[in-house]
Design a protein around this motif. Structure first.
Motif, PDB file in Angstrom:
ATOM      1  N   VAL A  10       0.847  -1.194   0.000  1.00  0.00           N
ATOM      2  CA  VAL A  10       0.000   0.000   0.000  1.00  0.00           C
ATOM      3  C   VAL A  10       0.887   1.251   0.000  1.00  0.00           C
ATOM      4  O   VAL A  10       1.833   1.351   0.775  1.00  0.00           O
ATOM      5  CB  VAL A  10      -0.929   0.025   1.234  1.00  0.00           C
ATOM      6  CG1 VAL A  10      -1.756   1.309   1.254  1.00  0.00           C
ATOM      7  CG2 VAL A  10      -1.846  -1.190   1.253  1.00  0.00           C
ATOM      8  N   ILE A  15      -1.894  14.750  -3.360  1.00  0.00           N
ATOM      9  CA  ILE A  15      -2.005  15.544  -4.590  1.00  0.00           C
ATOM     10  C   ILE A  15      -1.877  17.023  -4.275  1.00  0.00           C
ATOM     11  O   ILE A  15      -2.506  17.530  -3.338  1.00  0.00           O
ATOM     12  CB  ILE A  15      -3.379  15.342  -5.275  1.00  0.00           C
ATOM     13  CG1 ILE A  15      -3.652  13.859  -5.517  1.00  0.00           C
ATOM     14  CG2 ILE A  15      -3.447  16.105  -6.594  1.00  0.00           C
ATOM     15  CD1 ILE A  15      -5.027  13.582  -6.085  1.00  0.00           C
ATOM     16  N   ALA A  26      -5.043  11.986  -0.628  1.00  0.00           N
ATOM     17  CA  ALA A  26      -6.184  11.666  -1.489  1.00  0.00           C
ATOM     18  C   ALA A  26      -6.687  10.245  -1.273  1.00  0.00           C
ATOM     19  O   ALA A  26      -7.867   9.965  -1.453  1.00  0.00           O
ATOM     20  CB  ALA A  26      -5.793  11.835  -2.951  1.00  0.00           C
ATOM     21  N   SER A  28      -5.152   5.832  -1.359  1.00  0.00           N
ATOM     22  CA  SER A  28      -3.989   4.957  -1.477  1.00  0.00           C
ATOM     23  C   SER A  28      -4.071   4.130  -2.745  1.00  0.00           C
ATOM     24  O   SER A  28      -5.121   4.041  -3.387  1.00  0.00           O
ATOM     25  CB  SER A  28      -3.896   4.060  -0.246  1.00  0.00           C
ATOM     26  OG  SER A  28      -5.004   3.189  -0.201  1.00  0.00           O
ATOM     27  N   VAL A  29      -2.949   3.551  -3.129  1.00  0.00           N
ATOM     28  CA  VAL A  29      -2.905   2.601  -4.243  1.00  0.00           C
ATOM     29  C   VAL A  29      -2.061   1.403  -3.815  1.00  0.00           C
ATOM     30  O   VAL A  29      -1.355   1.466  -2.811  1.00  0.00           O
ATOM     31  CB  VAL A  29      -2.261   3.211  -5.514  1.00  0.00           C
ATOM     32  CG1 VAL A  29      -3.145   4.298  -6.103  1.00  0.00           C
ATOM     33  CG2 VAL A  29      -0.863   3.730  -5.243  1.00  0.00           C
ATOM     34  N   HIS A  30      -2.149   0.339  -4.599  1.00  0.00           N
ATOM     35  CA  HIS A  30      -1.258  -0.798  -4.414  1.00  0.00           C
ATOM     36  C   HIS A  30      -0.232  -0.797  -5.532  1.00  0.00           C
ATOM     37  O   HIS A  30      -0.581  -0.526  -6.680  1.00  0.00           O
ATOM     38  CB  HIS A  30      -2.048  -2.104  -4.476  1.00  0.00           C
ATOM     39  CG  HIS A  30      -2.772  -2.406  -3.205  1.00  0.00           C
ATOM     40  ND1 HIS A  30      -2.399  -3.424  -2.375  1.00  0.00           N
ATOM     41  CD2 HIS A  30      -3.827  -1.818  -2.619  1.00  0.00           C
ATOM     42  CE1 HIS A  30      -3.203  -3.458  -1.326  1.00  0.00           C
ATOM     43  NE2 HIS A  30      -4.087  -2.491  -1.453  1.00  0.00           N
ATOM     44  N   ASP A  43      -3.370   7.292 -12.635  1.00  0.00           N
ATOM     45  CA  ASP A  43      -4.565   6.727 -13.272  1.00  0.00           C
ATOM     46  C   ASP A  43      -5.778   6.801 -12.362  1.00  0.00           C
ATOM     47  O   ASP A  43      -6.908   6.930 -12.810  1.00  0.00           O
ATOM     48  CB  ASP A  43      -4.316   5.258 -13.648  1.00  0.00           C
ATOM     49  CG  ASP A  43      -3.305   5.136 -14.782  1.00  0.00           C
ATOM     50  OD1 ASP A  43      -2.990   6.170 -15.404  1.00  0.00           O
ATOM     51  OD2 ASP A  43      -2.833   4.008 -15.031  1.00  0.00           O
ATOM     52  N   MET A  44      -5.543   6.677 -11.052  1.00  0.00           N
ATOM     53  CA  MET A  44      -6.679   6.599 -10.131  1.00  0.00           C
ATOM     54  C   MET A  44      -7.152   7.948  -9.633  1.00  0.00           C
ATOM     55  O   MET A  44      -8.335   8.150  -9.451  1.00  0.00           O
ATOM     56  CB  MET A  44      -6.282   5.760  -8.918  1.00  0.00           C
ATOM     57  CG  MET A  44      -6.986   4.430  -8.904  1.00  0.00           C
ATOM     58  SD  MET A  44      -6.502   3.551  -7.452  1.00  0.00           S
ATOM     59  CE  MET A  44      -7.557   4.307  -6.246  1.00  0.00           C
ATOM     60  N   TYR A  45      -6.225   8.858  -9.386  1.00  0.00           N
ATOM     61  CA  TYR A  45      -6.625  10.077  -8.676  1.00  0.00           C
ATOM     62  C   TYR A  45      -6.566  11.344  -9.518  1.00  0.00           C
ATOM     63  O   TYR A  45      -6.928  12.406  -9.036  1.00  0.00           O
ATOM     64  CB  TYR A  45      -5.768  10.243  -7.409  1.00  0.00           C
ATOM     65  CG  TYR A  45      -6.094   9.188  -6.371  1.00  0.00           C
ATOM     66  CD1 TYR A  45      -7.251   9.289  -5.600  1.00  0.00           C
ATOM     67  CD2 TYR A  45      -5.291   8.077  -6.193  1.00  0.00           C
ATOM     68  CE1 TYR A  45      -7.578   8.328  -4.673  1.00  0.00           C
ATOM     69  CE2 TYR A  45      -5.608   7.103  -5.267  1.00  0.00           C
ATOM     70  CZ  TYR A  45      -6.756   7.220  -4.510  1.00  0.00           C
ATOM     71  OH  TYR A  45      -7.082   6.261  -3.596  1.00  0.00           O
TER      72      TYR A  45
ATOM     73  N   SER B  84      -9.611   0.817  -0.912  1.00  0.00           N
ATOM     74  CA  SER B  84      -8.660   1.559  -0.078  1.00  0.00           C
ATOM     75  C   SER B  84      -9.283   1.893   1.269  1.00  0.00           C
ATOM     76  O   SER B  84      -8.656   1.736   2.318  1.00  0.00           O
ATOM     77  CB  SER B  84      -8.242   2.861  -0.762  1.00  0.00           C
ATOM     78  OG  SER B  84      -7.330   2.601  -1.780  1.00  0.00           O
ATOM     79  N   ARG B 153     -15.524  11.890  -3.242  1.00  0.00           N
ATOM     80  CA  ARG B 153     -14.782  11.786  -4.503  1.00  0.00           C
ATOM     81  C   ARG B 153     -15.633  11.114  -5.586  1.00  0.00           C
ATOM     82  O   ARG B 153     -15.691  11.571  -6.731  1.00  0.00           O
ATOM     83  CB  ARG B 153     -13.506  10.985  -4.248  1.00  0.00           C
ATOM     84  CG  ARG B 153     -12.525  10.920  -5.367  1.00  0.00           C
ATOM     85  CD  ARG B 153     -11.238  10.261  -4.894  1.00  0.00           C
ATOM     86  NE  ARG B 153     -10.399  11.185  -4.167  1.00  0.00           N
ATOM     87  CZ  ARG B 153      -9.584  12.072  -4.746  1.00  0.00           C
ATOM     88  NH1 ARG B 153      -9.521  12.147  -6.045  1.00  0.00           N
ATOM     89  NH2 ARG B 153      -8.858  12.879  -4.031  1.00  0.00           N
TER      90      ARG B 153
END
Lengths: 97, 313
Positions: A10, A15, A26, A28-30, A43-45, B84, B153
């Motif tokens: 994780v 941002i 903002a 989390s990502v893996h 890509d996600m946020y 998440s 969001r």
């Protein structure tokens, strides 16, 4: 699921929405490495021009205070009202101060 | 004794609208409820990509295709936001995914219905995303911080989904008689499953009690369903389509619509896994997950190699 088949570590994502503003958490990502973490965060946020800069930080690198310590940690500032400008008495008629 | 005091403090925080954050003490049932609700929400976003993915290669124009692709990518993103949030409750993403694949965790039953025509892309965006928005707007005020932030969001992004769906319906409804009939047929098939998305009546809903007390849910199933219906009836009228409910009628006294009873046998049957597409959806998820194993293994091997290189240098 074996250790070689998982979603990666994780990474917390921060941002900056425009130059001059602080980076803000903002979500989390893996990811398995920092480049992948940064790309996944993009890509996600930031699919809708949300940012001008991204930070990714491994979750295990973040040190957090704990809620049960809040009293000893934050309360000492309660009785130091002299740290606030309103504590000081200004003479009548003084301006721009 | 300690727990009674902690529970009182917890409830006092909830009552004064202070959000609960991951490291805060929380009752085990609160944690369990959130793990279940947020992960089901995440699974729904991810499984929800399948009925729409069905139409990417057959979208009627390039514009329609890029819009559909963007929408599906959003759904993937929404699933990730929610996983998440769910992970902050002390359960890993791998465990959540394993629960989905074993059938222990559910996802919204609406995605167990097939998307048979292009008009279904309209109906899904307009009604399914529309119902989801009503629910999610309410959940922006949920008491768990990470869930609330994910909802804020998601809501920002979701209104494009509903508008693109409604645009498809409006375009078809003023097209040829065949196109209009196709739009009406999609509305007929998706109306009842959409209003059942809000779940059983409050009187039959096993999970409502604590969820309202703990402000996980801010409004009940029936309240949210009523809001959705009141919003949507007028939208159907504007584009000349008919909602397939003969009992639907404006009630001047209560200032909202009366509507007919839903088919709860069908609802529970789909929840239990016997809907038209339950097997297909889950099998597809398992297949995609399995086919991605080599990618995950390669990524881990690459990361390990990079780390070793760094140590040497």
């Amino acid at each position: 699921m074996s250790n070689t088949d998982n979603q990666g570590d994780v990474w917390e994502v921060f941002i900056q929405s425009k130059p001059g503003l602080p980076h803000k958490h903002a979500g989390s990502v893996h990811a398995t490495d920092k480049e992948m973490a940064l790309q996944n965060a993009r890509d996600m946020y930031t699919r809708r021009q949300e940012g001008t800069c991204l930070w990714v930080v491994p979750l295990n690198a973040i040190v957090s205070s704990m809620p049960e310590e809040n009293e000893s940690f934050f309360d000492p500032s309660d009785d130091k009202i002299y740290r606030h400008p309103t504590h000081y008495v200004m003479p009548d008629g003084a301006k721009h101060i | 004794m300690e727990d009674v005091k902690k529970l009182e403090e917890f409830q006092a925080k909830i009552d004064s609208e202070i959000k609960i954050e991951p490291k805060d003490w929380m009752p085990e049932d609160y944690r369990k409820h959130l793990q279940r609700q947020i992960s089901q929400h995440a699974h729904s976003e991810v499984i929800g990509m399948q009925p729409e993915g069905n139409w990417i290669s057959r979208a009627p124009s390039l514009r329609a295709k890029v819009v559909l692709l963007a929408k599906i990518q959003d759904e993937a993103g929404h699933g990730q936001y929610l996983y998440s949030a769910a992970e902050t409750l002390g359960k890993s993403r791998d465990e959540y995914i394993a629960d989905l694949q074993s059938g222990k965790a559910k996802y919204s039953s609406i995605f167990n219905y097939p998307t048979l025509t292009w008009a279904d892309m309209g109906a899904v965006g307009w009604l399914v995303d529309g119902a989801a928005i009503v629910n999610q707007v309410s959940l922006q005020r949920t008491s768990y911080g990470p869930y609330s932030r994910a909802m804020i969001r998601i809501c920002k992004e979701e209104s494009f989904h509903q508008r693109q769906g409604y645009e498809i319906m409006a375009t078809m409804a003023k097209g040829t008689p065949e196109q209009k009939a196709m739009a009406q047929d999609a509305l007929n098939r998706f109306w009842w499953p959409s209003i059942m998305m809000f779940g059983p009546h409050d009187s039959d809903s096993p999970n409502t009690g604590n969820a309202v007390k703990w402000k996980i849910k801010r409004e009940t199933n029936d309240e949210l369903r009523q809001k959705f219906i009141d919003k949507t009836v007028g939208q159907a009228e504007v584009i000349g389509l008919t909602i397939p409910d003969p009992a639907l009628k404006w009630n001047e006294e209560k200032g909202s619509y009366d509507f007919g009873e839903m088919n709860w046998d069908e609802f529970w049957n789909v929840v239990k896994g016997n809907g038209p597409c339950n097997k297909q959806r889950l099998n597809h998820h398992k297949k995609a997950h399995k086919e991605g194993i080599w990618v995950r293994e390669a990524a881990i091997a690459y990361a390990k190699k990079q780390k070793e290189k760094q140590l040497v240098a």
